[in-house]
Each structure stands twice: as C-alpha cells, then as structure tokens.
Enzyme design. Structure first.
Site, PDB file in Angstrom:
ATOM      1  N   THR A 121       0.862  -1.159   0.000  1.00 15.92           N
ATOM      2  CA  THR A 121       0.000   0.000   0.000  1.00 15.92           C
ATOM      3  C   THR A 121       0.909   1.221   0.000  1.00 15.92           C
ATOM      4  O   THR A 121       2.114   1.088  -0.110  1.00 15.92           O
ATOM      5  CB  THR A 121      -0.900  -0.090   1.259  1.00 15.92           C
ATOM      6  OG1 THR A 121      -1.714  -1.229   1.114  1.00 15.92           O
ATOM      7  CG2 THR A 121      -1.773   1.090   1.489  1.00 15.92           C
ATOM      8  N   GLU A 160      -4.406  -3.229  -2.621  1.00 16.28           N
ATOM      9  CA  GLU A 160      -4.164  -4.452  -1.827  1.00 16.28           C
ATOM     10  C   GLU A 160      -2.798  -5.032  -2.154  1.00 16.28           C
ATOM     11  O   GLU A 160      -1.820  -4.562  -1.631  1.00 16.28           O
ATOM     12  CB  GLU A 160      -5.272  -5.492  -2.020  1.00 16.28           C
ATOM     13  CG  GLU A 160      -5.688  -6.142  -0.703  1.00 16.28           C
ATOM     14  CD  GLU A 160      -4.603  -6.967  -0.013  1.00 16.28           C
ATOM     15  OE1 GLU A 160      -4.193  -6.556   1.082  1.00 16.28           O
ATOM     16  OE2 GLU A 160      -4.192  -8.010  -0.531  1.00 16.28           O
ATOM     17  N   SER A 194      -6.693  -2.583   7.634  1.00 13.06           N
ATOM     18  CA  SER A 194      -5.803  -2.204   8.734  1.00 13.06           C
ATOM     19  C   SER A 194      -5.262  -0.794   8.555  1.00 13.06           C
ATOM     20  O   SER A 194      -4.458  -0.336   9.371  1.00 13.06           O
ATOM     21  CB  SER A 194      -4.620  -3.159   8.796  1.00 13.06           C
ATOM     22  OG  SER A 194      -5.067  -4.451   9.045  1.00 13.06           O
ATOM     23  N   GLY A 230       1.540  -1.976   4.759  1.00 13.68           N
ATOM     24  CA  GLY A 230       2.031  -3.156   5.470  1.00 13.68           C
ATOM     25  C   GLY A 230       0.937  -4.111   5.898  1.00 13.68           C
ATOM     26  O   GLY A 230       1.146  -4.880   6.835  1.00 13.68           O
ATOM     27  N   GLY A 231      -0.246  -4.070   5.241  1.00 12.42           N
ATOM     28  CA  GLY A 231      -1.307  -5.002   5.630  1.00 12.42           C
ATOM     29  C   GLY A 231      -1.569  -4.874   7.114  1.00 12.42           C
ATOM     30  O   GLY A 231      -1.610  -3.770   7.670  1.00 12.42           O
TER      31      GLY A 231
HETATM   32  N1  GLU Z   1      -5.447  -4.399   2.069  1.00 17.39           N
HETATM   33  C1  GLU Z   1      -4.746  -3.965   3.227  1.00 17.39           C
HETATM   34  C2  GLU Z   1      -5.667  -3.254   4.177  1.00 17.39           C
HETATM   35  O1  GLU Z   1      -6.607  -2.673   3.769  1.00 17.39           O
HETATM   36  C3  GLU Z   1      -3.680  -3.007   2.896  1.00 17.39           C
HETATM   37  C4  GLU Z   1      -2.753  -3.573   1.914  1.00 17.39           C
HETATM   38  C5  GLU Z   1      -1.392  -3.602   2.378  1.00 17.39           C
HETATM   39  O2  GLU Z   1      -0.848  -2.666   2.940  1.00 17.39           O
HETATM   40  O3  GLU Z   1      -0.855  -4.649   2.129  1.00 17.39           O
HETATM   41  O4  GLU Z   1      -5.464  -3.247   5.334  1.00 17.39           O
END
Ligand code: GLU
Length: 621
Positions: A427, A447, A495, A515-516
């Site tokens: 992200t 994503e 997140s 960073g998910g």
């Molecule tokens: N999809 C993740 C989220 O919404 C963010 C994606 C990422 O930073 O890898 O939390």
C-alpha cells in the site's frame, strides 16, 4: 449494564496524562536540497535522489515518491490547500506507483480542518458487489475456500473502487481546486514518462508471471515483453488519456458512464491470454454496483494518550480501533526510555490483546455491530491491561475480551480465537500540511503489489483485489462469529491507519504506513518511539520494528532482534525475522510533526523500500 468500578493491580499506574513528552528536537535536521527533475532522455538514467527529512515553513509533504511529493509541493506553492495537494500527489502515485495506488483501488483519509478545528475521517474503501455472499470465496467444485493466490488474481477479489469518489468528496468538502486541475501534473508525467527505479523494477518482476498471462497488463507493464530495466523510462499514455477524460467528464464517467461499463465487463470476463494456463475466476461486479458506490465522511476514532488526542480511521478500517485500544491499554503503564525492553514488552503485549479484539469484533460497521466505544473505553482497556504480566509474555494467540460495558479487573482469558487472515504489505501512505494548518494523512491501496493483476484494457490502470481482505470461510458451528465475512455492498476490514495526533487542540503528528495488518503495529511503534521513548520523528520512523498480531511469534526486523531480542526472549517473547514480503522489512512509513506553529518537519523512510521523499515549501535555515 452497569460499569463496575475498576481496581488496578499494583503493577499498573494511572495514565500519565499530564506527562506528555513531545519534546521538540533541538536542531531541525538539514532541509531538502533541490533535486534535478527527471527529463526525457535516451539511455538509462539514474533514478532521482530522494531526501527523507525536510523541515521548514509554508507547508510540507512526505510520500514514497519524489514525483508525487513534488506534485504536492507545487500545489501548495500555488496556493492550494493540503487536501488539494494530497489528491494531486495520489494521482501522481497512480502513475509512478501503479502497483499500490490507482483509481482502481481505495483508501482512507484523516483530515484536520484548521478552520473548523475538527478531525474528519473519509472512507473510500472498496465495497463488494451486491451479489457477493458469505460463501462467495468457496470454490463450488471443492467446497473449500479458493487458494489465496488464486483469489488475488481473479475478478472475484475486485471491489468497487473508491478512490475517485473519495477524491471527489474530499475536494467538494475540503478542497479549493477542481479535480481536472489536480490531475494535470500526473497527466504530464504519464505522457512524458518517469525513470524506473529499483522498487518499480522489483514490483514488476515479482508480478511477471501473472502479468504475462493477462493481455492488457502484459502490454502495459511488460513493454517489449520484458520487465522494465532500472534507469529506463516508463510511459503510460493510456492512463494520461483516462485522466484527461476524467478531467473533462468527471467521476460520473467512472461510476455511471462508459468507463464503468468497461470496468464491469473486465471484472466479469478477465482478459486472460487464451494460451495461458491460468484459471482466473470471473467476478460478481455489475454496472449497478459502480453506480451505488459512495465514499463516506465518518466520525474518526478518538482516544486520549499521555495528554494528547489520537484520531484514527473508524470501521470499515480496524486501524483506528486497534491503534486506539492498544494505546489505551498502554496508557495504564509507565514507559521509560531508559528501559526500552520493558516498554517494548508492554507494546507487544498490548498489541497482542488489541489484535485478538480486532479479529473478534471489527468489521464494516455499516453491516455488522461493532462495539467501537467499548473497545476504546478506559474500562475495557484496564481490564485488558490487567492481563499483562510485567515479566512474562502471554502465550499467543490470546482470547478476545468482552467489551460489554461491565469491567472487572483481571478476568481470566477465554478460549475463542481465530487465525490471522493473510494481508500483504503493499500500500502507500502520504502526509501533507499546508500554511493554514490543515493536515492530511492518507493511506491508499489496491491491496497486493499489482492488485488483481487485471488492467482495464486501454485505460492504463490496474484493478484492486481488496475483497481478499474478507475472511473466506464462514465459522464452523460453535466457533465465534466473524464480523468480516463477505456480503453485499460490504467493505472488507482494513488495517489502514492514517493517524493524527493533536495536543491542546492543535495537530502535532501525522503518521501512517503500508504493510497489511502490520500497519497498525508500525503506527503504534512510531507513536511509542516518539511520545514515550524520547526519539524525534526521523528516529522514530527509522527505528527497527517488530510486530505482534496475536501470533505465537513476534516478527521483527533483524536490527530489532539484535538490539532487544535477548531482553525480550527472557520475558518469553519468541522473535523471528519478519518473513515479508519484502523479507525482513516492516512498513514504509511517512509522517510529519508540527514542531511549533508554522514550522513543520516532514519525514519519510531513509532506507525501507527504497526510501521516501520529504519536501517543504520554505526550508528552515
Ligand atoms: N489491504 C490492506 C488493508 O486494507 C492493505 C494492503 C497492504 O498494505 O498490504 O489493510
């Protein structure tokens, strides 16, 4: 339910409300030097040099990318405000960072409006098509959830994009420029091209196999059939044209017009090379889903911490609630810079508990009940804090608590828990402050690096795979309910944690990161470093990271393990190097600090993921 008066254990001390320790760094580090613009050229060029710290007046920006930071700075210099600059920068990121940021994705903005002296949260998260059901990720052929990678590269994972609706809303509510004008710098870069750096090269390379199998993606991102070399110039005339059309026709072209039709068609029948041996499942999105999409202004989350006020993103993101809960738990302990191992122990334990509650209680609050006020309440935090032993890590996973309004100290842990869903690191985050005192923290995403891998033919942008942030499988009978199951027009739990910290009602800090699910812990750790451990913001961002998301292991960067591994292991933490991707590196943060009224320090990563670019309008001498 009545709240029982909570008692604290002797190890707990009252929150040190007045002891806010945001000491301003003595001398601001050197400000940004002008960097030559990447001109059009024939042979390989060196990607431009980025500067991670800039301190000065008149407005400031930090993004992962020099072109995006320059775009924002230019808007500020011409009298645009922070929101204008943030939109312009993210449109440029759509060109130069197309694998993390695109009009095919979504994101979240927290915004401090200086005139109203208020924080707003803007939710531009993708939502699921009307036809989505809680078992939509179950493969009818096997009765099992689709393998994660297959769901990523599919139409099924594509959510209705929110970015353009969010830009539109942000500009109408808070901006001073129209979208067309703010797209212009990005159009120029898309036409003229930019110099490929190592990051862009690597992000293309990890995607090469699937990009090759999807015809319009191959044509765009593998020019001449190859991964673009570092130093070559990458152009995207299709995206330049799409932006031009958007400037002329407005977001309706996307949500209710011809481009929307093309998007729905692409999701329903992904343009896979018939010669490729790849099963790319079609998605459920229809034109009506695009027409139904709305970005939403929401009430931000708010928790007090060490005499400051921390504002974050409410559901559909779990960022604000989880950062907020962990901070509120930490507020029960005295953290001392002279004993970083103890402070980090509490950080890891607080984060572990907050993650258990995130998994059990947080989903799209428009569709499920989320006990947000209780999750952020002092009573619940104290009950959770009671579970933390000063000398010993709790075996993870820990069970979620009961945010029911009735809190007794030291409740024994229950048994229900769910595994952590996979979320990647892909992200981007940016921050902008302007001369009027407005501040933006903005995290945006498609994503995975490269999203679904599906490019809308001839339009120059990738579609997200954000719906893979949903849980894929409904809980078995007897298991705890899952607030993050797919459903019609539901937003998958995120997140993302664009975070603003105010002191005495004025903004002091803005931070965020990709960073998910590690986003939350990185934001927490930066706040801890800055507020509790005596670091200035550049040091707080640069410091080695660790992430505890209610898993048996604490994943950390190698320098973190070297510095604190022994001390933490003695308290029972089991540390391992963060597996990635990218291996060993957690996050790619940006932030800013308002050192005193008018004087802003913008900060980016010096090293992680190629470093970022901080710029200010008038550098301090
Ligand atoms: N999809 C993740 C989220 O919404 C963010 C994606 C990422 O930073 O890898 O939390």
């Amino acid at each position: 339910m009545s709240r029982s008066p909570s008692r604290t254990r002797s190890t707990l001390v009252a929150a040190v409300a007045a002891a806010a320790s945001l000491a301003v760094p003595a001398a601001p580090p050197a400000s940004a030097a002008p960097v030559p613009a990447p001109g059009p050229h024939a042979g390989p060029a060196r990607p431009p040099v980025k500067q991670p710290v800039a301190t000065g007046y008149g407005g400031a920006v930090s993004t992962v990318d020099l072109d995006a930071s320059r775009t924002a700075l230019d808007v500020l210099k011409r009298g645009g405000n922070a929101m204008d600059a943030a939109v312009a920068a993210s449109a440029t990121l759509g060109v130069t960072e197309p694998y993390v940021s695109a009009i095919g994705g979504g994101g979240y903005i927290t915004y401090y409006d200086a005139k109203k002296r208020r924080v707003y949260a803007l939710d531009g998260r993708e939502f699921a098509p009307e036809r989505m059901r809680q078992d939509s990720f179950i493969d009818p052929a096997t009765g099992k959830p689709l393998p994660f990678d297959q769901a990523v590269t599919s139409g099924l994972g594509v959510g209705v994009p929110g970015t353009l609706a969010q830009w539109d809303l942000a500009l109408r509510r808070f901006g001073t420029r129209d979208l067309g004008a703010l797209l212009r710098p990005a159009i120029k870069i898309a036409d003229r091209g930019f110099v490929v750096d190592q990051e862009f090269h690597d992000q293309t390379a990890v995607n090469e196999a699937r990009f090759r199998d999807i015809v319009p993606t191959r044509r765009l991102f593998l020019p001449g059939g190859k991964v673009p070399e570092v130093g070559s110039v990458f152009r995207n005339p299709d995206l330049a044209d799409t932006y031009r059309q958007l400037a002329k026709r407005g977001p309706d072209w996307f949500y209710a017009g011809g481009l929307g039709r093309e998007i729905a068609r692409t999701v329903a029948a992904p343009p896979v090379d018939p010669a490729a041996d790849r099963d790319v499942r079609p998605g459920l999105m229809e034109r009506g889903d695009l027409a139904a999409y709305r970005a939403v202004v929401r009430e931000p989350t708010h928790v007090p911490y060490r005499g400051m006020d921390v504002y974050g993103m409410p559901p559909s993101s779990s960022g604000g609630s989880t950062v907020g809960e962990a901070l509120t738990i930490l507020g029960n302990f005295r953290l001392d810079a002279r004993d970083p191992v103890t402070a980090l122990h509490y950080y890891l334990e607080a984060s572990k508990l907050a993650y258990a509650d995130r998994g059990r209680y947080v989903g799209d609050a428009d569709k499920v009940d989320v006990p947000l006020d209780e999750l952020l309440s002092a009573g619940f935090a104290r009950e959770r804090a009671c579970l933390i032993k000063p000398g010993e890590a709790a075996p993870a996973p820990v069970a979620p608590g009961s945010p029911d309004g009735s809190y007794a100290p030291c409740v024994p842990p229950g048994t229900q828990t769910r595994a952590l869903a996979f979320e990647g690191p892909q992200t981007t985050h940016l921050v902008v402050a302007d001369k009027w005192g407005n501040v933006v923290a903005y995290t945006l995403s498609i994503e995975q690096f490269g999203g679904s891998g599906i490019t809308v033919p001839g339009r120059g942008f990738l579609l997200n795979n954000e719906l893979t942030d949903f849980s894929f499988q409904p809980p078995a009978p007897g298991q705890a309910p899952d607030p993050n199951l797919p459903g019609p027009h539901k937003r998958p739990r995120s997140s993302m944690s664009p975070t603003l910290v105010l002191k005495d009602g004025r903004p002091r800090l803005a931070v965020g990161t990709p960073g998910g699910s590690t986003i939350i812990t990185t934001v927490l750790q930066i706040l801890l470093n800055r507020i509790d451990l005596g670091m200035d913001l550049p040091a707080a961002l640069n410091a080695p990271r660790a992430t505890q998301r209610n898993t048996p292991f604490v994943y950390a960067e190698q320098p973190f393990i070297e510095a604190y591994g022994r001390g933490l292991a003695a308290r029972g933490h089991r540390l391992e190097v963060f597996p990635g991707p990218p291996a060993g590196v957690i996050g790619a943060a940006t932030g800013l600090e308002i050192l005193r009224p008018g004087l802003v320090q913008a900060v980016a990563e010096p090293v992680r993921r190629g470093g970022g670019s901080a710029l200010v309008v008038r550098p301090a001498r």
